[in-house]
Motif scaffolding. Structure first.
Motif, PDB file in Angstrom:
ATOM      1  N   GLN A 159      -0.544  -1.854   0.607  1.00  0.00           N
ATOM      2  CA  GLN A 159      -1.594  -1.234   0.792  1.00  0.00           C
ATOM      3  C   GLN A 159      -1.997   0.211   0.767  1.00  0.00           C
ATOM      4  O   GLN A 159      -1.329   0.816   1.411  1.00  0.00           O
ATOM      5  N   PHE A 160      -2.555   0.567  -0.307  1.00  0.00           N
ATOM      6  CA  PHE A 160      -2.649   2.023  -0.399  1.00  0.00           C
ATOM      7  C   PHE A 160      -3.715   2.741   0.360  1.00  0.00           C
ATOM      8  O   PHE A 160      -4.636   1.951   0.858  1.00  0.00           O
ATOM      9  N   GLY A 195       6.891  -1.928   6.605  1.00  0.00           N
ATOM     10  CA  GLY A 195       7.469  -0.391   6.036  1.00  0.00           C
ATOM     11  C   GLY A 195       6.349   0.501   5.335  1.00  0.00           C
ATOM     12  O   GLY A 195       4.941   0.176   5.291  1.00  0.00           O
ATOM     13  N   VAL A 196       6.752   1.677   4.947  1.00  0.00           N
ATOM     14  CA  VAL A 196       6.135   2.625   4.412  1.00  0.00           C
ATOM     15  C   VAL A 196       6.624   3.124   3.027  1.00  0.00           C
ATOM     16  O   VAL A 196       7.609   3.565   3.151  1.00  0.00           O
ATOM     17  N   ALA A 197       5.863   3.262   1.940  1.00  0.00           N
ATOM     18  CA  ALA A 197       6.196   3.559   0.948  1.00  0.00           C
ATOM     19  C   ALA A 197       5.687   5.137   0.477  1.00  0.00           C
ATOM     20  O   ALA A 197       4.315   4.957   0.409  1.00  0.00           O
ATOM     21  N   PHE A 198       6.495   5.977  -0.184  1.00  0.00           N
ATOM     22  CA  PHE A 198       5.956   7.173  -0.451  1.00  0.00           C
ATOM     23  C   PHE A 198       6.233   7.319  -1.915  1.00  0.00           C
ATOM     24  O   PHE A 198       7.204   7.473  -2.428  1.00  0.00           O
ATOM     25  N   ARG A 227       1.007   9.598  -3.292  1.00  0.00           N
ATOM     26  CA  ARG A 227       0.181   8.643  -2.570  1.00  0.00           C
ATOM     27  C   ARG A 227       1.265   7.745  -1.346  1.00  0.00           C
ATOM     28  O   ARG A 227       2.428   7.921  -2.011  1.00  0.00           O
ATOM     29  N   VAL A 228       0.734   7.223  -0.589  1.00  0.00           N
ATOM     30  CA  VAL A 228       1.498   6.409   0.510  1.00  0.00           C
ATOM     31  C   VAL A 228       0.641   5.142   0.600  1.00  0.00           C
ATOM     32  O   VAL A 228      -0.358   4.996   0.474  1.00  0.00           O
ATOM     33  N   ALA A 229       1.428   4.308   0.836  1.00  0.00           N
ATOM     34  CA  ALA A 229       1.175   2.899   1.030  1.00  0.00           C
ATOM     35  C   ALA A 229       2.040   2.252   2.011  1.00  0.00           C
ATOM     36  O   ALA A 229       3.041   2.455   2.574  1.00  0.00           O
TER      37      ALA A 229
END
Length: 160
Positions: A95-96, A61-64, A69-71
């Motif tokens: 992971q950032f 996945g992708v976290a906003f 920042r995005v991780a």
């Protein structure tokens, strides 16, 4: 360069490094939206138990994050569901972009037809989050995405 200016430059460099390290230490309250998708799924139905299944999934996945920042998130997820309800757990690493990471274990109980809710226990971190400990939570968010899930989450982390 004079000896006095050289000494001053060294002191300023050490002070800047120390202050930079302290800025990263302490409390970190992080809020995010997360889109996740199964990459690999292994699911088995329990013999002679109607509606019972056990699944193991590799997900991505992708976290906003609220701070911009995005991780990237890689995780494994294990569930033991009867007719869509039951416990689950997993391990995830965020992971950032700067290479820092947060690794956490999560647990929850799925209820058929209801959004997911789970709790995180932070196991470790690297970079800005080196030595991280803490907790967090996540909740499913209603959406119309096909084949993916949308969640909102938060971490409350302390670093040395």
């Amino acid at each position: 360069m004079s000896k006095h200016m050289s000494s001053t430059a060294v002191v300023l460099a050490v002070l800047a490094f120390t202050l930079g390290q302290r800025a990263a230490a302490g409390e970190h309250n992080l809020e995010f939206k997360l889109v996740v998708k199964a990459v690999e799924v292994k699911s088995l139905d329990a013999p002679n138990v109607e509606g019972q299944s056990v699944a193991l999934m590799k997900m991505h996945g992708v976290a906003f994050f609220k701070d911009g920042r995005v991780a990237s998130k890689d995780f494994i997820y294990n569930s033991d569901l009867n007719k869509g309800s039951g416990p689950y757990f997993g391990y995830s690493t965020y992971q950032f972009e700067d290479g820092s990471t947060i690794t956490a274990r999560f647990v929850g109980t799925q209820r058929a037809g209801q959004p997911a809710h789970g709790e995180y226990t932070v196991l470790s971190g690297s970079g800005v989050y080196a030595g991280a400990k803490g907790s967090g939570s996540f909740d499913g968010v209603a959406h119309k995405l096909t084949g993916a899930n949308l969640l909102s989450g938060k971490f409350s982390i302390t670093t040395p």
